[in-house]
Enzyme design. Structure first.
Site, PDB file in Angstrom:
ATOM      1  N   CYS A  68       0.814  -1.212  -0.090  1.00 40.30           N
ATOM      2  CA  CYS A  68       0.261   0.054   0.044  1.00 40.30           C
ATOM      3  C   CYS A  68       0.835   1.337  -0.147  1.00 40.30           C
ATOM      4  N   CYS A  79      -1.711   1.738  -3.087  1.00 36.26           N
ATOM      5  CA  CYS A  79      -2.465   2.765  -2.882  1.00 36.26           C
ATOM      6  C   CYS A  79      -2.018   4.349  -2.749  1.00 36.26           C
ATOM      7  N   LYS A 100      -0.085   5.630  -5.908  1.00 34.99           N
ATOM      8  CA  LYS A 100      -1.133   5.577  -7.090  1.00 34.99           C
ATOM      9  C   LYS A 100      -2.375   6.756  -6.889  1.00 34.99           C
ATOM     10  N   TYR A 119      -8.483  -3.120 -11.656  1.00 35.23           N
ATOM     11  CA  TYR A 119      -8.034  -2.315 -10.931  1.00 35.23           C
ATOM     12  C   TYR A 119      -6.671  -1.214 -11.040  1.00 35.23           C
ATOM     13  N   GLU A 179      -6.462   2.159 -13.286  1.00 34.03           N
ATOM     14  CA  GLU A 179      -6.122   3.010 -12.586  1.00 34.03           C
ATOM     15  C   GLU A 179      -4.349   3.682 -13.139  1.00 34.03           C
ATOM     16  N   HIS A 199     -26.573  20.801  -0.548  1.00 37.30           N
ATOM     17  CA  HIS A 199     -26.692  21.333  -1.865  1.00 37.30           C
ATOM     18  C   HIS A 199     -25.655  22.425  -1.811  1.00 37.30           C
ATOM     19  N   GLU A 218     -25.688  14.605  -2.933  1.00 33.93           N
ATOM     20  CA  GLU A 218     -27.046  14.766  -2.848  1.00 33.93           C
ATOM     21  C   GLU A 218     -27.843  14.042  -3.794  1.00 33.93           C
TER      22      GLU A 218
HETATM   23  P1  FAD Z   1       1.322  -6.276   2.052  1.00 26.94           P
HETATM   24  O1  FAD Z   1       1.064  -4.791   2.122  1.00 26.94           O
HETATM   25  O2  FAD Z   1       1.571  -6.469   0.279  1.00 26.94           O
HETATM   26  O3  FAD Z   1       2.743  -6.722   2.777  1.00 26.94           O
HETATM   27  C1  FAD Z   1       3.116  -7.732   2.618  1.00 26.94           C
HETATM   28  C2  FAD Z   1       4.594  -7.643   3.226  1.00 26.94           C
HETATM   29  O4  FAD Z   1       5.437  -8.727   3.421  1.00 26.94           O
HETATM   30  C3  FAD Z   1       5.546  -6.906   2.003  1.00 26.94           C
HETATM   31  O5  FAD Z   1       6.427  -5.855   2.721  1.00 26.94           O
HETATM   32  C4  FAD Z   1       6.305  -8.137   1.412  1.00 26.94           C
HETATM   33  O6  FAD Z   1       7.366  -7.792   0.754  1.00 26.94           O
HETATM   34  C5  FAD Z   1       6.666  -8.852   2.842  1.00 26.94           C
HETATM   35  N1  FAD Z   1       6.847 -10.360   2.812  1.00 26.94           N
HETATM   36  C6  FAD Z   1       6.379 -11.290   1.762  1.00 26.94           C
HETATM   37  N2  FAD Z   1       6.850 -12.313   1.978  1.00 26.94           N
HETATM   38  C7  FAD Z   1       7.785 -12.223   3.062  1.00 26.94           C
HETATM   39  C8  FAD Z   1       8.432 -13.132   3.924  1.00 26.94           C
HETATM   40  N3  FAD Z   1       8.620 -14.614   3.833  1.00 26.94           N
HETATM   41  N4  FAD Z   1       9.280 -12.879   5.047  1.00 26.94           N
HETATM   42  C9  FAD Z   1       9.222 -11.198   5.194  1.00 26.94           C
HETATM   43  N5  FAD Z   1       8.401 -10.642   4.676  1.00 26.94           N
HETATM   44  C10 FAD Z   1       7.613 -10.975   3.545  1.00 26.94           C
HETATM   45  N6  FAD Z   1      -5.930  -1.157  -1.595  1.00 26.94           N
HETATM   46  C11 FAD Z   1      -6.889  -0.091  -1.263  1.00 26.94           C
HETATM   47  O7  FAD Z   1      -7.513  -0.663  -0.015  1.00 26.94           O
HETATM   48  N7  FAD Z   1      -6.979   0.852  -1.652  1.00 26.94           N
HETATM   49  C12 FAD Z   1      -6.237   1.253  -3.004  1.00 26.94           C
HETATM   50  O8  FAD Z   1      -6.492   2.367  -3.604  1.00 26.94           O
HETATM   51  C13 FAD Z   1      -5.406   0.306  -3.302  1.00 26.94           C
HETATM   52  N8  FAD Z   1      -4.545   0.521  -4.533  1.00 26.94           N
HETATM   53  C14 FAD Z   1      -3.690  -0.579  -4.712  1.00 26.94           C
HETATM   54  C15 FAD Z   1      -2.848  -0.171  -5.953  1.00 26.94           C
HETATM   55  C16 FAD Z   1      -1.989  -0.975  -6.524  1.00 26.94           C
HETATM   56  C17 FAD Z   1      -1.013  -0.671  -7.469  1.00 26.94           C
HETATM   57  C18 FAD Z   1      -1.798  -2.248  -5.660  1.00 26.94           C
HETATM   58  C19 FAD Z   1      -0.846  -3.449  -6.400  1.00 26.94           C
HETATM   59  C20 FAD Z   1      -2.585  -2.608  -4.611  1.00 26.94           C
HETATM   60  C21 FAD Z   1      -3.474  -1.790  -4.110  1.00 26.94           C
HETATM   61  N9  FAD Z   1      -4.198  -1.802  -3.010  1.00 26.94           N
HETATM   62  C22 FAD Z   1      -5.385  -0.704  -2.649  1.00 26.94           C
HETATM   63  C23 FAD Z   1      -4.377  -3.237  -2.373  1.00 26.94           C
HETATM   64  C24 FAD Z   1      -3.427  -3.131  -0.897  1.00 26.94           C
HETATM   65  O9  FAD Z   1      -2.260  -2.648  -1.389  1.00 26.94           O
HETATM   66  C25 FAD Z   1      -3.289  -4.280  -0.320  1.00 26.94           C
HETATM   67  O10 FAD Z   1      -4.643  -4.966  -0.109  1.00 26.94           O
HETATM   68  C26 FAD Z   1      -2.713  -4.320   1.003  1.00 26.94           C
HETATM   69  O11 FAD Z   1      -1.292  -3.903   0.809  1.00 26.94           O
HETATM   70  C27 FAD Z   1      -2.362  -5.574   1.543  1.00 26.94           C
HETATM   71  O12 FAD Z   1      -1.776  -5.650   2.937  1.00 26.94           O
HETATM   72  P2  FAD Z   1      -0.759  -6.998   3.375  1.00 26.94           P
HETATM   73  O13 FAD Z   1      -0.589  -6.703   4.611  1.00 26.94           O
HETATM   74  O14 FAD Z   1      -1.936  -8.349   3.219  1.00 26.94           O
HETATM   75  O15 FAD Z   1       0.131  -7.095   2.352  1.00 26.94           O
HETATM   76  P1  NAP Z   2      -7.075  -8.640 -10.982  1.00 28.51           P
HETATM   77  O1  NAP Z   2      -8.350  -8.125 -10.341  1.00 28.51           O
HETATM   78  O2  NAP Z   2      -6.685 -10.226 -10.347  1.00 28.51           O
HETATM   79  O3  NAP Z   2      -7.306  -8.533 -12.653  1.00 28.51           O
HETATM   80  C1  NAP Z   2      -6.475  -9.135 -13.479  1.00 28.51           C
HETATM   81  C2  NAP Z   2      -6.780  -8.501 -14.837  1.00 28.51           C
HETATM   82  O4  NAP Z   2      -5.660  -9.048 -15.529  1.00 28.51           O
HETATM   83  C3  NAP Z   2      -8.090  -8.754 -15.427  1.00 28.51           C
HETATM   84  O5  NAP Z   2      -8.417  -7.621 -16.091  1.00 28.51           O
HETATM   85  C4  NAP Z   2      -7.722 -10.145 -16.399  1.00 28.51           C
HETATM   86  O6  NAP Z   2      -8.721 -10.332 -17.340  1.00 28.51           O
HETATM   87  C5  NAP Z   2      -6.412  -9.667 -16.847  1.00 28.51           C
HETATM   88  N1  NAP Z   2      -5.488 -10.892 -17.164  1.00 28.51           N
HETATM   89  C6  NAP Z   2      -5.210 -11.828 -16.485  1.00 28.51           C
HETATM   90  N2  NAP Z   2      -4.485 -12.793 -16.998  1.00 28.51           N
HETATM   91  C7  NAP Z   2      -4.164 -12.318 -18.074  1.00 28.51           C
HETATM   92  C8  NAP Z   2      -3.405 -12.437 -19.468  1.00 28.51           C
HETATM   93  N3  NAP Z   2      -2.731 -13.424 -19.427  1.00 28.51           N
HETATM   94  N4  NAP Z   2      -3.628 -11.832 -20.490  1.00 28.51           N
HETATM   95  C9  NAP Z   2      -4.168 -10.566 -20.584  1.00 28.51           C
HETATM   96  N5  NAP Z   2      -4.846 -10.122 -19.674  1.00 28.51           N
HETATM   97  C10 NAP Z   2      -5.141 -10.965 -18.162  1.00 28.51           C
HETATM   98  O7  NAP Z   2      -5.747  -7.983 -10.350  1.00 28.51           O
HETATM   99  P2  NAP Z   2      -5.242  -6.542 -10.080  1.00 28.51           P
HETATM  100  O8  NAP Z   2      -5.769  -5.134 -11.160  1.00 28.51           O
HETATM  101  O9  NAP Z   2      -3.691  -6.796 -10.240  1.00 28.51           O
HETATM  102  O10 NAP Z   2      -5.742  -6.295  -8.478  1.00 28.51           O
HETATM  103  C11 NAP Z   2      -5.485  -7.078  -7.640  1.00 28.51           C
HETATM  104  C12 NAP Z   2      -6.203  -6.566  -6.373  1.00 28.51           C
HETATM  105  O11 NAP Z   2      -5.281  -5.606  -5.739  1.00 28.51           O
HETATM  106  C13 NAP Z   2      -7.633  -6.384  -6.657  1.00 28.51           C
HETATM  107  O12 NAP Z   2      -8.387  -7.340  -6.347  1.00 28.51           O
HETATM  108  C14 NAP Z   2      -8.009  -5.330  -5.522  1.00 28.51           C
HETATM  109  O13 NAP Z   2      -8.522  -5.818  -4.446  1.00 28.51           O
HETATM  110  C15 NAP Z   2      -6.280  -4.557  -5.030  1.00 28.51           C
HETATM  111  N6  NAP Z   2      -6.365  -3.373  -5.707  1.00 28.51           N
HETATM  112  C16 NAP Z   2      -7.363  -2.495  -4.865  1.00 28.51           C
HETATM  113  C17 NAP Z   2      -7.327  -1.213  -5.530  1.00 28.51           C
HETATM  114  C18 NAP Z   2      -8.526  -0.170  -4.769  1.00 28.51           C
HETATM  115  O14 NAP Z   2      -8.845  -0.267  -3.869  1.00 28.51           O
HETATM  116  N7  NAP Z   2      -8.408   1.058  -5.750  1.00 28.51           N
HETATM  117  C19 NAP Z   2      -6.525  -0.714  -6.714  1.00 28.51           C
HETATM  118  C20 NAP Z   2      -5.576  -1.591  -7.216  1.00 28.51           C
HETATM  119  C21 NAP Z   2      -5.705  -2.996  -6.405  1.00 28.51           C
HETATM  120  P3  NAP Z   2      -9.966 -11.183 -17.309  1.00 28.51           P
HETATM  121  O15 NAP Z   2     -11.252 -10.339 -16.643  1.00 28.51           O
HETATM  122  O16 NAP Z   2      -9.962 -11.696 -18.891  1.00 28.51           O
HETATM  123  O17 NAP Z   2      -9.608 -12.219 -16.213  1.00 28.51           O
END
Ligand code: FAD
Ligand code: NAP
Length: 598
Positions: free
Chosen positions: A160, A165, A168, A301, A305, A573, A578
């Site tokens: 995040c 997040c 982004k 997503y 985004e 408003h 609203e």
């Molecule tokens: P993470 O935050 O991924 O933390 C896991 C940590 O564990 C990492 O630092 C990793 O390196 C570490 N780790 C992994 N394996 C090991 C190991 N064996 N030993 C030690 N450390 C390890 N969510 C939202 O709510 N709003 C958003 O706008 C949003 N935007 C997103 C945009 C993008 C581009 C992406 C990719 C995700 C977004 N998400 C968003 C999703 C959000 O980031 C995740 O849901 C959240 O970070 C999950 O938290 P977590 O604690 O499960 O894992």
């Molecule tokens: P995702 O939700 O798993 O979506 C994967 C996308 O890639 C789908 O559009 C899928 O298409 C496509 N795809 C998969 N395999 C492919 C292939 N071989 N060739 C071409 N297209 C392919 O993944 P994500 O966008 O990485 O998001 C991961 C999670 O992060 C989300 O579930 C979300 O909870 C979290 N997240 C949250 C936010 C937020 O809150 N704003 C922002 C970013 C991420 P199909 O539909 O055809 O399968």
């Protein structure tokens, strides 16, 4: 029936392991009042116990049978203290009264280095570790980032903060400011200089802010006396983990319990050139140069985004979509979000997937050739881009952490961890939270909530569980899409079209009227259950600040929001939100929802 042969020995071994590695082991059933009474006793004594809820375990019935063979007791709770069989609820309460329980607890107490080791210092792991430490427990956090194939790595805080997040949303803000600059002329702002965007400035400022967050996390762990190791964790025994740091130095730590919160990492396509030349969101936010002409692969997503803000800062952006936009989301909303992107400069190549990526020129950025194939026929197309961003989903980091050594089950299909409603895995002293959970939402606030509540249940006798239903969320596409509850498709599937009333409207934010832009693009709808007092099952809004709007309605839905309550609510408003207080056109009526003015 317990299994026979090798399976039987394995099950017996696992039961012994539970009994031998936990000072207090309660084989229980979550709804059994006798089990609850025994667990409350240990909480009142301030003694940490481990409970295996047999009614929530696939092996529950076999374990119960095996326990009968081992102890002569079939009923639950079946309590063991310090490897000794105590018995059921009555015998445990009796042992407490006559002092024999205390003697068992005092003798040969198993000692561990830590009460809790948290593997993964992201949203979930940090929240859980801080809450646990504030309840007086000794905690170790292991966090380690495996660099991307192109070498990007980052600090403490997880996805995040570093590559999700936070960067982004800040880049989305950069894009929105560009639009505001254009609008501002109509509001009287005059400026002569040529307006252009500087990637390096944006990246540096955002990375500096992220650096301050990384530092803040380290300080807050230190302030709470939590030990933090920048090391990769891998289970070697049920209560022992190996921590390997960047230099390859290994250390071993034991704990009574573990919380695994290792998150996910971007998936690659598995085609020639993807890992060598393409980037993922893990590389994008810290890129040393402006990505230039970009192809984004994926339509969920992350893909939409990133494509949105890259186009918003003026780059030439194309999105390659395999099938539909935002799978799992309301498809009417997803289509509208995509159409808005298209009308604001993002190009879409629909129903194609890349088959190879080749480097034509080195450079910063260089030039890549992408060959793609139709998903509907044999058509092959080619294109040249400076950057290819792969956003096709994320894989759970659960396959290289020693789960197989300690018997923690994962869903082999997707690598995710099944847990019961208390985030407990099939091995009772190992818990999992956040993105690695099977069938749960991958969102930061969900991971944080689950982590905090878990700590309170484990160490403060609390009972609150994370509610994964009606979680509000927002997709930060150029036109933001906020929602809570069911999509229209899912609502029809669950409740039947005839039992639903959908209210909808287009609207025009007042701020957009003076610059005369995008009328009849913002859209709002609610899906109501006619059989339940028109309770709102789904809330959807597409428009500016959708995240801010959706949060409050999410709270209202938790309170059982109905259409009548919305009608009784007086709007503020002039705002966008609203519209929910005045919506009166139903989809079934086919009535006109276009807006002539604000
Ligand atoms: P993470 O935050 O991924 O933390 C896991 C940590 O564990 C990492 O630092 C990793 O390196 C570490 N780790 C992994 N394996 C090991 C190991 N064996 N030993 C030690 N450390 C390890 N969510 C939202 O709510 N709003 C958003 O706008 C949003 N935007 C997103 C945009 C993008 C581009 C992406 C990719 C995700 C977004 N998400 C968003 C999703 C959000 O980031 C995740 O849901 C959240 O970070 C999950 O938290 P977590 O604690 O499960 O894992
Ligand atoms: P995702 O939700 O798993 O979506 C994967 C996308 O890639 C789908 O559009 C899928 O298409 C496509 N795809 C998969 N395999 C492919 C292939 N071989 N060739 C071409 N297209 C392919 O993944 P994500 O966008 O990485 O998001 C991961 C999670 O992060 C989300 O579930 C979300 O909870 C979290 N997240 C949250 C936010 C937020 O809150 N704003 C922002 C970013 C991420 P199909 O539909 O055809 O399968």
């Amino acid at each position: 029936m317990p299994p026979t042969g090798a399976g039987r020995e394995q099950l017996q071994g696992r039961i012994r392991e539970f009994i031998h590695s936990n000072l207090v082991m309660v084989f229980s059933k979550s709804t059994c009042p006798y089990c609850i009474r025994v667990k409350e006793l240990f909480v009142s004594l301030g003694i940490d116990y481990t409970a295996l809820e047999l009614d929530q375990s696939d092996e529950g019935a076999s374990i119960q049978e095996m326990l009968f063979e081992m102890t002569g007791q079939r009923t639950v709770p079946n309590v063991f203290v310090n490897k000794t069989h105590v018995g059921g609820s009555d015998k445990t309460l009796q042992a407490h009264q006559n002092g024999s329980l205390q003697k068992l607890l005092d003798g040969n107490k198993i000692t561990y280095d830590y009460d809790l080791i948290v593997v993964g210092g992201g949203s979930g792991g940090l929240a859980c570790s801080k809450e646990t430490a504030s309840l007086g427990k000794k905690v170790l956090v292991l966090d380690y980032v495996v660099p991307t194939p192109l070498g990007a790595a980052w600090g403490l805080g997880g996805t995040c903060v570093n590559v999700g997040c936070i960067p982004k949303k800040l880049m989305h803000q950069a894009a929105l400011l560009g639009q505001s600059l254009k609008d501002s002329r109509k509001f009287g702002w005059e400026y002569d200089e040529q307006v252009k965007h500087n990637w390096d400035t944006m990246r540096d400022e955002i990375q500096n802010y992220i650096g301050s967050l990384n530092w803040g996390y380290r300080v807050s762990l230190r302030d709470k006396n939590i030990r933090y190791e920048n090391a990769y964790g891998e289970f070697v025994e049920p209560h022992k983990i190996k921590a390997t740091n960047k230099k390859g130095k290994e250390a071993f730590y034991t704990a009574e319990r573990f919380v695994v919160a290792t998150g996910e990492r971007p998936r690659y396509l598995g085609i020639p050139g993807d890992k060598e030349y393409c980037i993922t969101s893990d590389d994008l936010f810290s890129m040393s140069w402006c990505p230039g002409k970009t192809l984004v692969v994926g339509a969920s997503y992350v893909a939409l985004e990133c494509a949105g803000f890259l186009a918003g800062i003026g780059l030439d952006v194309t999105v390659m979509v395999r099938s539909i936009f935002l799978r799992g989301f309301d498809q009417e909303m997803a289509e509208r979000a995509g159409t808005y992107m298209e009308s604001h400069g993002v190009k879409f190549i629909k129903k194609f997937v890349p088959v190879s990526v080749e480097r034509l020129e080195e450079g910063t950025p260089g030039k890549l050739k992408v060959v793609a194939k139709s998903t509907e026929g044999d058509q092959i197309i080619e294109g040249e881009y400076n950057t290819v961003l792969i956003a096709v989903g994320r894989d759970a980091c659960t396959r290289n952490i020693g789960f197989e050594k300690i018997g923690v089950k994962i869903n082999e299909r997707n690598g995710k961890v099944p847990v019961n409603d208390e985030e407990q895995t099939n091995v009772p002293h190992i818990y999992a939270i956040g993105d690695i959970l099977d069938g749960k939402l991958e969102l930061t606030p969900v991971a944080i909530q689950a982590g905090r509540l878990l700590a309170r249940r484990l160490y403060a006798g609390a009972t609150g569980k994370c509610d994964y239903v009606n979680v509000p969320t927002t997709v930060f596409t150029p036109m933001e899409y906020g929602c809570c509850g069911l999509s229209e498709e899912r609502a029809i599937e669950l409740h039947g079209l005839e039992n639903l009333e959908v209210y909808h409207t287009l609207y025009w934010p007042l701020e957009w009227t003076v610059p005369s832009r995008d009328n009849n693009t913002c859209f709002a709808k609610i899906i109501c259950n006619k059989l339940d007092n028109e309770r709102v099952l789904g809330f959807h809004i597409l428009g500016p600040n959708a995240g801010e709007i959706t949060q409050g309605f999410g709270a209202a839905m938790k309170c059982g929001l109905t259409k009548a309550v919305l009608n009784e609510t007086i709007g503020i408003h002039p705002t966008c939100a609203e519209v929910f207080t005045t919506m009166d056109v139903t989809k079934s009526s086919g009535g006109d929802i276009t807006q002539k003015g604000c």
